[in-house]
Design a protein around this motif. Sequence first.
Motif, mmCIF file in Angstrom:
data_model
loop_
_atom_site.group_PDB
_atom_site.id
_atom_site.type_symbol
_atom_site.label_atom_id
_atom_site.label_comp_id
_atom_site.label_asym_id
_atom_site.label_seq_id
_atom_site.Cartn_x
_atom_site.Cartn_y
_atom_site.Cartn_z
ATOM 1 N N ASN A 183 0.810 -1.223 0.000
ATOM 2 C CA ASN A 183 0.000 0.000 0.000
ATOM 3 C C ASN A 183 0.841 1.271 0.000
ATOM 4 O OD1 ASN A 183 -2.515 -1.383 0.103
ATOM 5 N ND2 ASN A 183 -2.198 -1.760 2.287
ATOM 6 N N SER A 184 2.159 1.150 -0.005
ATOM 7 C CA SER A 184 3.011 2.330 0.029
ATOM 8 C C SER A 184 3.001 3.040 -1.318
ATOM 9 C CB SER A 184 4.439 1.936 0.391
ATOM 10 O OG SER A 184 5.042 1.239 -0.686
ATOM 11 N N SER A 185 3.346 4.309 -1.292
ATOM 12 C CA SER A 185 3.365 5.092 -2.534
ATOM 13 C C SER A 185 4.430 4.578 -3.500
ATOM 14 C CB SER A 185 3.601 6.574 -2.221
ATOM 15 O OG SER A 185 4.836 6.757 -1.526
ATOM 16 N N ALA A 186 5.560 4.098 -2.983
ATOM 17 C CA ALA A 186 6.615 3.590 -3.858
ATOM 18 C C ALA A 186 6.137 2.376 -4.642
ATOM 19 C CB ALA A 186 7.848 3.232 -3.036
ATOM 20 N N VAL A 187 5.465 1.466 -3.961
ATOM 21 C CA VAL A 187 4.973 0.265 -4.640
ATOM 22 C C VAL A 187 3.894 0.623 -5.649
ATOM 23 C CG1 VAL A 187 3.765 -1.924 -4.319
ATOM 24 C CG2 VAL A 187 5.616 -1.280 -2.762
ATOM 25 N N ARG A 188 2.998 1.512 -5.286
ATOM 26 C CA ARG A 188 1.959 1.915 -6.229
ATOM 27 C C ARG A 188 2.568 2.560 -7.470
ATOM 28 N NH1 ARG A 188 -0.655 3.693 -1.450
ATOM 29 N NH2 ARG A 188 -0.153 5.868 -1.943
ATOM 30 N N GLN A 189 3.610 3.374 -7.274
ATOM 31 C CA GLN A 189 4.278 4.001 -8.410
ATOM 32 C C GLN A 189 4.943 2.955 -9.301
ATOM 33 O OE1 GLN A 189 7.118 7.036 -7.303
ATOM 34 N NE2 GLN A 189 7.953 7.220 -9.378
ATOM 35 N N LEU A 190 5.655 2.019 -8.682
ATOM 36 C CA LEU A 190 6.333 0.989 -9.456
ATOM 37 C C LEU A 190 5.329 0.108 -10.196
ATOM 38 C CD1 LEU A 190 9.026 -0.365 -10.209
ATOM 39 C CD2 LEU A 190 8.795 -1.763 -8.142
ATOM 40 N N ALA A 191 4.249 -0.259 -9.512
ATOM 41 C CA ALA A 191 3.252 -1.138 -10.118
ATOM 42 C C ALA A 191 2.533 -0.487 -11.298
ATOM 43 C CB ALA A 191 2.241 -1.578 -9.064
ATOM 44 N N GLN A 240 10.720 -5.882 -0.038
ATOM 45 C CA GLN A 240 11.686 -6.613 0.775
ATOM 46 C C GLN A 240 12.880 -5.754 1.161
ATOM 47 O OE1 GLN A 240 10.975 -9.598 1.810
ATOM 48 N NE2 GLN A 240 12.887 -10.340 2.676
ATOM 49 N N LEU A 241 13.386 -4.967 0.240
ATOM 50 C CA LEU A 241 14.547 -4.129 0.546
ATOM 51 C C LEU A 241 14.149 -2.790 1.158
ATOM 52 C CD1 LEU A 241 17.172 -4.778 -2.282
ATOM 53 C CD2 LEU A 241 17.438 -5.066 0.182
ATOM 54 N N GLY A 242 12.874 -2.577 1.355
ATOM 55 C CA GLY A 242 12.411 -1.365 2.033
ATOM 56 C C GLY A 242 11.772 -0.391 1.071
ATOM 57 N N THR A 243 10.540 -0.010 1.348
ATOM 58 C CA THR A 243 9.840 0.887 0.424
ATOM 59 C C THR A 243 10.500 2.269 0.364
ATOM 60 O OG1 THR A 243 8.256 1.460 2.175
ATOM 61 C CG2 THR A 243 7.644 -0.319 0.658
ATOM 62 N N ASN A 280 13.752 2.714 0.479
ATOM 63 C CA ASN A 280 14.855 2.498 -0.444
ATOM 64 C C ASN A 280 14.354 2.332 -1.869
ATOM 65 O OD1 ASN A 280 16.821 2.581 1.612
ATOM 66 N ND2 ASN A 280 16.452 0.439 2.112
ATOM 67 N N CYS A 281 13.198 1.698 -2.012
ATOM 68 C CA CYS A 281 12.594 1.547 -3.331
ATOM 69 C C CYS A 281 12.254 2.912 -3.922
ATOM 70 C CB CYS A 281 11.337 0.678 -3.223
ATOM 71 S SG CYS A 281 10.579 0.259 -4.802
ATOM 72 N N GLN A 282 11.790 3.828 -3.075
ATOM 73 C CA GLN A 282 11.485 5.176 -3.557
ATOM 74 C C GLN A 282 12.757 5.885 -4.023
ATOM 75 O OE1 GLN A 282 8.094 6.556 -3.646
ATOM 76 N NE2 GLN A 282 9.334 7.658 -5.157
ATOM 77 N N LYS A 283 13.867 5.650 -3.321
ATOM 78 C CA LYS A 283 15.143 6.226 -3.759
ATOM 79 C C LYS A 283 15.493 5.726 -5.157
ATOM 80 C CE LYS A 283 17.104 6.418 0.940
ATOM 81 N NZ LYS A 283 18.137 5.844 1.833
ATOM 82 N N MET A 284 15.282 4.441 -5.383
ATOM 83 C CA MET A 284 15.543 3.880 -6.700
ATOM 84 C C MET A 284 14.660 4.528 -7.755
ATOM 85 S SD MET A 284 14.920 -0.041 -8.074
ATOM 86 C CE MET A 284 13.126 0.241 -8.183
ATOM 87 N N LEU A 285 13.375 4.645 -7.451
ATOM 88 C CA LEU A 285 12.446 5.238 -8.411
ATOM 89 C C LEU A 285 12.803 6.688 -8.705
ATOM 90 C CD1 LEU A 285 9.116 3.752 -7.014
ATOM 91 C CD2 LEU A 285 10.238 3.126 -9.156
#
Length: 226
Positions: A117-125, A145-148, A150-155
Motif C-alpha cells: 500500500n506504500s506510494s513507492a509500490v503503487r508508483q512501481l506497479a 523486501q529491501l524497504g519501500t 529504499n525503493c522510492q530512492k531507486m524510483l
Amino acid sequence: MFVVVLCASISWFGAGRAVAGQYCERTNYSAQQITDAVRNSPLRDDLKGTSCSLGGLGRFESGGNKGNYNGSCCTGIFQLNNANVQKYAGTDRSVYGCMSLQDQVDAWAKLTNDGYNSSAVRQLASMSTFDGQKVDASLIAACIQLGTGNCQKMLNSGTCSGFADINGTTICKMANNAGALADPNCKDGQAVCGPSGPGDFPTSTGIAANPPTAGSASIIVAPTDV
C-alpha cells in the motif's frame, strides 16, 4: 546463577555486538517448500501469482534456513528485521527463528501486504518497465523486501542502481535472483516460474524476467526503511 539459552547459537564480541548465528535447528527448505508456505499464507492474491519466484526469494535471503540470524538486523526465512519481527510476529528474533516455516511466512506476508500500500509500490506497479526491466510481482516483492523507502530512492533516481545495500544488492538484482532460484518445475497459474520464465503479475503491465546467475547476499536495511 546459570542462564540457559535453548536452541540458540549466537556469537558475541566487542561492546555487545552480535555476529551471524543460528536459532534452533538449521533448515534447508527448498524453493518449492517455501512457495507452498507462501500459497498457504495471507499474502494478497496478486502477489501469490508469482509464488514460485517468492520461493526463490526465500532461498536468496536465507538459503532456506529459517533459524538464520544475519548478525545485524534480520532473522528467518525472509530475513525480517527486529522491528518487523516484533510488529508482525509479536515476539523477538530468538523466538521467531524457532517458529515453523509457515508461521514465519505468515508474518512476512502481513508485512508485504502492508508494504504493497506504500506510494513507492503503487508508483512501481503503475509502470510496465523500469530501467529496461519489466515490472512483475518479483520486482514488486523485492521493492518491499529491501524497504519501500529504499525503493522510492531507486524510483527517484530512474535507475536500478539508485539504491543498493552494503553488499551491492539492488532491488532489480534481488528480483532477478529470486526468479533464478525458483524451482524450475514450479508452476503458477498459466506460466512456469524459475529460470524458464516468471509467473504472471496479474495487471495490464508486461511480464518478463531475465534472471542472472544466482548469488548470495546478506540484506541489511534499517528498521525505518522496511
